[in-house]
Design a protein around this motif. Structure first.
Motif, mmCIF file in Angstrom:
data_model
loop_
_atom_site.group_PDB
_atom_site.id
_atom_site.type_symbol
_atom_site.label_atom_id
_atom_site.label_comp_id
_atom_site.label_asym_id
_atom_site.label_seq_id
_atom_site.Cartn_x
_atom_site.Cartn_y
_atom_site.Cartn_z
ATOM 1 N N LYS A 87 18.767 8.771 83.351
ATOM 2 C CA LYS A 87 18.654 7.374 83.752
ATOM 3 C C LYS A 87 17.928 7.326 85.091
ATOM 4 C CE LYS A 87 22.384 4.744 84.543
ATOM 5 N NZ LYS A 87 23.573 3.997 84.144
ATOM 6 N N GLN A 143 14.875 -1.027 95.110
ATOM 7 C CA GLN A 143 14.011 -2.161 95.434
ATOM 8 C C GLN A 143 13.346 -1.921 96.782
ATOM 9 O OE1 GLN A 143 13.488 -4.669 93.398
ATOM 10 N NE2 GLN A 143 15.003 -4.069 91.889
ATOM 11 N N ARG A 144 12.181 -2.533 96.945
ATOM 12 C CA ARG A 144 11.476 -2.428 98.210
ATOM 13 C C ARG A 144 12.301 -3.090 99.314
ATOM 14 N NH1 ARG A 144 6.107 -1.565 99.589
ATOM 15 N NH2 ARG A 144 5.380 -2.775 101.357
ATOM 16 N N PRO A 196 14.208 -7.920 91.109
ATOM 17 C CA PRO A 196 13.907 -7.130 89.923
ATOM 18 C C PRO A 196 13.336 -8.024 88.825
ATOM 19 C CG PRO A 196 16.219 -6.943 90.573
ATOM 20 C CD PRO A 196 15.639 -8.064 91.343
ATOM 21 N N ARG A 242 19.550 10.230 87.326
ATOM 22 C CA ARG A 242 20.831 10.822 86.987
ATOM 23 C C ARG A 242 20.750 11.359 85.566
ATOM 24 N NH1 ARG A 242 25.138 6.638 86.759
ATOM 25 N NH2 ARG A 242 24.886 6.451 88.988
ATOM 26 N N ASP A 259 29.084 9.795 75.501
ATOM 27 C CA ASP A 259 29.908 10.013 74.310
ATOM 28 C C ASP A 259 29.386 9.112 73.187
ATOM 29 O OD1 ASP A 259 30.694 7.514 74.944
ATOM 30 O OD2 ASP A 259 32.807 7.966 75.244
ATOM 31 N N ARG A 278 29.041 5.835 76.553
ATOM 32 C CA ARG A 278 29.542 5.825 77.932
ATOM 33 C C ARG A 278 29.228 7.141 78.609
ATOM 34 N NH1 ARG A 278 35.619 4.362 76.435
ATOM 35 N NH2 ARG A 278 35.276 6.332 75.390
ATOM 36 N N GLU A 279 29.067 7.095 79.900
ATOM 37 C CA GLU A 279 28.805 8.325 80.642
ATOM 38 C C GLU A 279 30.085 9.136 80.730
ATOM 39 O OE1 GLU A 279 27.229 7.897 84.610
ATOM 40 O OE2 GLU A 279 25.575 6.712 83.839
ATOM 41 N N VAL A 280 30.042 10.393 80.287
ATOM 42 C CA VAL A 280 31.256 11.183 80.396
ATOM 43 C C VAL A 280 31.091 12.387 81.311
ATOM 44 C CG1 VAL A 280 32.294 10.490 78.228
ATOM 45 C CG2 VAL A 280 30.691 12.381 78.274
ATOM 46 N N GLU A 281 29.868 12.782 81.555
ATOM 47 C CA GLU A 281 29.696 13.939 82.421
ATOM 48 C C GLU A 281 28.355 13.813 83.136
ATOM 49 O OE1 GLU A 281 29.641 17.603 80.324
ATOM 50 O OE2 GLU A 281 29.484 18.801 82.138
ATOM 51 N N ILE A 282 28.383 13.917 84.453
ATOM 52 C CA ILE A 282 27.134 13.868 85.190
ATOM 53 C C ILE A 282 26.667 15.289 85.427
ATOM 54 C CG2 ILE A 282 26.045 13.237 87.364
ATOM 55 C CD1 ILE A 282 27.967 10.865 87.453
ATOM 56 N N ARG A 329 19.270 7.935 95.048
ATOM 57 C CA ARG A 329 18.085 7.186 95.455
ATOM 58 C C ARG A 329 18.105 7.010 96.974
ATOM 59 N NH1 ARG A 329 19.712 1.694 92.298
ATOM 60 N NH2 ARG A 329 21.730 1.373 93.221
ATOM 61 N N ARG A 347 36.905 11.885 82.846
ATOM 62 C CA ARG A 347 35.930 11.126 82.058
ATOM 63 C C ARG A 347 36.168 9.636 82.205
ATOM 64 N NH1 ARG A 347 34.206 14.153 76.510
ATOM 65 N NH2 ARG A 347 33.303 15.924 77.584
ATOM 66 N N LEU A 400 34.847 8.598 85.415
ATOM 67 C CA LEU A 400 33.388 8.579 85.392
ATOM 68 C C LEU A 400 32.851 7.344 84.689
ATOM 69 C CD1 LEU A 400 32.413 11.963 85.767
ATOM 70 C CD2 LEU A 400 30.583 10.649 84.778
ATOM 71 N N ILE A 401 33.523 7.030 83.593
ATOM 72 C CA ILE A 401 33.120 5.835 82.850
ATOM 73 C C ILE A 401 33.273 4.611 83.736
ATOM 74 C CG2 ILE A 401 33.785 4.325 80.942
ATOM 75 C CD1 ILE A 401 34.483 6.973 79.409
ATOM 76 N N ASP A 431 30.611 4.552 86.368
ATOM 77 C CA ASP A 431 29.349 4.089 85.797
ATOM 78 C C ASP A 431 29.345 2.583 85.632
ATOM 79 O OD1 ASP A 431 26.825 4.321 84.533
ATOM 80 O OD2 ASP A 431 27.828 3.999 82.612
ATOM 81 N N LEU A 487 21.190 -7.721 91.719
ATOM 82 C CA LEU A 487 20.130 -8.507 91.085
ATOM 83 C C LEU A 487 20.427 -10.002 91.214
ATOM 84 C CD1 LEU A 487 18.608 -7.647 87.657
ATOM 85 C CD2 LEU A 487 19.256 -9.978 88.125
ATOM 86 N N ARG A 545 20.001 -11.203 94.723
ATOM 87 C CA ARG A 545 18.611 -11.391 95.117
ATOM 88 C C ARG A 545 18.053 -12.702 94.572
ATOM 89 N NH1 ARG A 545 15.877 -6.816 97.106
ATOM 90 N NH2 ARG A 545 17.299 -5.084 97.350
ATOM 91 N N TYR A 546 18.423 -13.006 93.323
ATOM 92 C CA TYR A 546 17.930 -14.267 92.770
ATOM 93 C C TYR A 546 18.536 -15.467 93.491
ATOM 94 C CZ TYR A 546 14.974 -12.522 89.120
ATOM 95 O OH TYR A 546 13.933 -11.949 88.461
#
Lengths: 606, 113
Positions: free
Chosen positions: A59, A64-65, A81, A232, A237, A241-245, A251, B53, B56-57, B60, B71, B74-75
């Motif tokens: 990902k 943003q600037r 954005p 990243r 899964d 969903r993200e389960v492991e980085i 950034r 996990r 982590l979920i 995220d 976002l 900003r708008y």
């Protein structure tokens, strides 16, 4: 006996069978182990790849600037954005073909035969494309005509990347995403938005469509304003969903820039200048407001301006930051400097009377003249009436090196220190042989060309009592380091002389100043053209205020007014006075003109 | 030998395997303890992995939420800036609210001691 019986039971043991069974079973296990070893050890990449394909995702973490703020933290440039839509015509075509074949199969046609028949296939694809209402919806939501978008979508299926539209809002992008069209993709981008529009356009500059600064502050601080995207790598899964980085590169957030500009003053200045330029039908105009105590630029405006949010109307002549790029001969606005040259060198004192009679003077084959014979004049009157003869006579007595050196010290001939893109250092070459006449013309503002910013810096030096500071466009915690170049006593004396400009008999008697004592000087200079001076004029109004404790230096310049009026006081005076009193009020500076009613609190008058 | 003989069923010489293993466990106490600990830690590993996990979920989701809010912010900022434009406010103040800039004659300067 028992032993014998047992042996008998064991007798149906067949050695051959046993070996075969052993062999088969071990062969199965060895086979499994070998396969496992092959997958795990000899060729592990294949399995890993297959697994990664299903679970591994990368990902991009967009950054943003950075923002640009004015001195009070008001946003002048914000990145929002947005999303760009592009089409991959090849993928689109493949998607359509797959759909058509699937449909054909459903209806019991021979799909393979159809796939080979290119002509028929193309016809079917076209039909399918035209029947699908989603393509119309796409055109509608992008506000593009159907036939125009068709050409891009299915015009040439060998192409791989065509932008459909750039910088659409996330809401529209979401709608397009839900249409689930083949070959249509979205990419995240950002758009620069300037809330103040044309008021700050020249100072801020702008970015190109890819977000790279190409003008003004945006270019100057492009590096600081640009962050670095992070990425990243993670496992997902079955539900996404993200389960492991696995790997993460943070950034890098960009810095934001705090300008010295005061948006309120900037707005007043822009409005006043614009109306001056419009009402006297001038080609252009610039105005600057400088804080004399710190060297910070509080406002820098130009007219004509452009809308940085939509550059379609921004012709190059509108884009130029004229206040720092355009050079003009400053005319009478430098006369205070000529008088200061005399005072500083000591050939004259405050009470000097200069005889300007008969109103003209021959110098090395050329004439210096006043519009009329003013006779004997005090220094105050020379400023008030803007007498060429007066200043020419004063500088005549001072060594040339000293005069030219002083002009150099106040910053004519060097840039003002803002480092802004396109800043000019003016046309002034101190180290050459100056004739007597040239020194005389120097004293009333010809034979050199400076920018509005340079003139504003000179007036800021007057305002600070003789301390020359470089100008800055960035907000400072401490005043810029300055250098004393003139005695405070002399500068104060000249400032008080310059108040006379607004008196009856001065060059700007009709300019009304509200509440504040202001020292100023008008300037009307003819524009040089090839082979001499033409019919066009440049009008200046430059001054500092309030005189009792100077805070602001303001310069208003109007170039080539084409109406009947071409005197500095008429065209630029109203704008000057509006900016001066408006800005001083905003900065909460106490009025020092005695027309304002004063009340003392706690004093014993009860 | 006597333990072994005791678990042998009375009418046969075949040992009771289950009872034999069970007895063996308790005989080697340390091994049993270690085995037990392995079970516990194995379950704990599963539990912790699951918990991490979940975290982590959640992280995220929160990061996503942060980006979405950024976002939105900003708008909103742009919208606010639009309404807060100097020209627009001055226009409203002058036409709708009949306001004007104070002149010096309307001013009263108060000087604190």
């Amino acid at each position: 006996m028992r032993n014998v019986q047992r042996k008998k039971i064991k007798s149906n043991f067949h050695r051959g069978r046993f070996i075969i069974v052993c062999f088969c079973i071990s062969a199965v296990f060895i086979g499994l182990a070998a396969r496992a070893a092959y997958i795990q050890i000899i060729k592990p990449d294949l399995a890993i790849n297959e697994s990664n394909k299903r679970t591994l995702r990368v990902k991009k973490l967009h950054v943003q600037r950075g923002m640009i703020f004015d001195r009070s933290g008001k946003e002048l440039a914000v990145s929002v954005p947005v999303v760009s839509v592009y089409v991959d015509p090849k993928a689109l075509n493949e998607g359509l073909v797959a759909k058509v074949l699937k449909q054909a199969k459903k209806q019991g046609e021979n799909a393979k035969l159809l796939a080979k028949n290119e002509l028929l296939l193309a016809k079917r694809v076209k039909e399918h494309y035209q029947q699908d209402i989603r393509w119309q919806e796409l055109a509608d939501v992008l506000r593009v005509k159907q036939n125009k978008i068709d050409r891009r979508l299915v015009g040439d299926p060998t192409k791989r990347f065509i932008y459909l539209q750039r910088q659409i809002t996330p809401a529209v992008a979401d709608y397009i995403k839900r249409l689930k069209l083949p070959g249509i993709y979205l990419i995240d981008e950002s758009k620069r938005y300037y809330p103040a529009g044309e008021v700050t356009a020249h100072v801020l500059g702008f970015t190109d469509i890819d977000g790279k600064g190409i003008e003004g502050m945006e270019k100057l601080f492009n590096k600081a304003l640009t962050g670095t995207d992070g990425r990243r790598t993670y496992r997902k899964d079955a539900q996404g969903r993200e389960v492991e980085i696995l790997d993460e590169r943070e950034r890098v957030e960009p810095e934001s820039i705090n300008l010295s500009i005061d948006q309120r003053i900037q707005a007043i200045a822009y409005k006043a200048l614009k109306s001056a330029v419009l009402s006297y039908k001038a080609t252009s105009g610039s105005a600057m407001v400088v804080d004399v105590k710190t060297g910070e630029i509080l406002a820098m405006v130009n007219s004509p301006s452009f809308n940085p949010n939509n550059l379609s109307n921004a012709m190059p002549h509108k884009r130029r930051n004229r206040a720092i790029t355009d050079l003009f001969e400053p005319g009478s606005t430098v006369k205070p400097l000529a008088i200061l040259a005399g005072l500083e060198y000591g050939t004259i004192n405050d009470n000097e009377i200069v005889n300007t009679s008969p109103g003209y003077m021959r110098m090395g084959g050329s004439m210096v003249r006043d519009p009329r014979n003013n006779g004997k004049m005090t220094l105050r009157q020379i400023i008030q009436k803007s007498s060429n003869m007066g200043v020419a006579k004063i500088t005549k007595e001072v060594p040339k090196d000293f005069v030219v050196g002083l002009y150099e010290k106040v910053g004519f001939g060097e840039d003002t220190g803002t480092n802004m893109i396109g800043e000019t250092s003016g046309l002034f070459t101190p180290r050459r042989r100056w004739s007597d006449f040239e020194i005389a013309t120097l004293s009333f503002g010809y034979a050199l060309a400076i920018s509005t910013a340079q003139l504003a810096r000179f007036y800021a030096t007057l305002g600070s009592g003789g301390i020359s500071r470089p100008l800055t466009i960035l907000k400072q915690d401490e005043p810029m380091h300055g250098e004393r170049i003139m005695a405070q006593k002399n500068v104060h004396a000249v400032l008080e002389m310059m108040e006379s400009v607004f008196e009856k008999g001065g060059t700007a008697p009709n300019v009304k100043l509200d509440g504040y004592r202001v020292a100023a000087k008008t300037g009307t200079s003819k524009k040089a053209i090839a082979g001499g001076y033409g019919d066009e004029y440049v009008n200046y109004f430059a001054g500092v205020g309030p005189v009792s404790d100077p805070r602001l230096s303001i310069v208003v310049m109007v170039n080539e007014p084409s109406g009947d009026e071409y005197y500095g006081a008429t065209t630029t005076g109203p704008a000057f006075s509006e900016i001066m009193s408006g800005a001083l009020r905003i900065l909460n500076v106490a009025p020092d003109l005695n027309t304002v009613a004063m009340t003392k609190i706690g004093a014993d008058h009860g | 030998m006597d333990i072994k003989s005791s678990v042998i069923k009375k009418n046969t010489r075949q040992p009771n395997l289950f009872a034999e293993i069970f007895k063996g466990f308790f005989k080697e106490k340390i091994v049993f303890l270690l085995l037990f600990l392995i079970f516990i830690t194995a379950l704990a590993v599963v539990q912790v992995t699951h918990a991490s996990r979940q975290e982590l979920i959640l992280q995220d989701q929160l990061l996503q939420q942060r980006d979405d809010l950024d976002l939105q912010w900003r708008y909103l900022l742009v919208e606010q800036e639009f309404y807060a434009q100097h020209v627009r406010i001055e226009e409203i103040a002058k036409t709708k609210l009949q306001m004007k800039r104070p002149q010096s004659k309307d001013e009263q300067v108060v000087i604190l001691p």
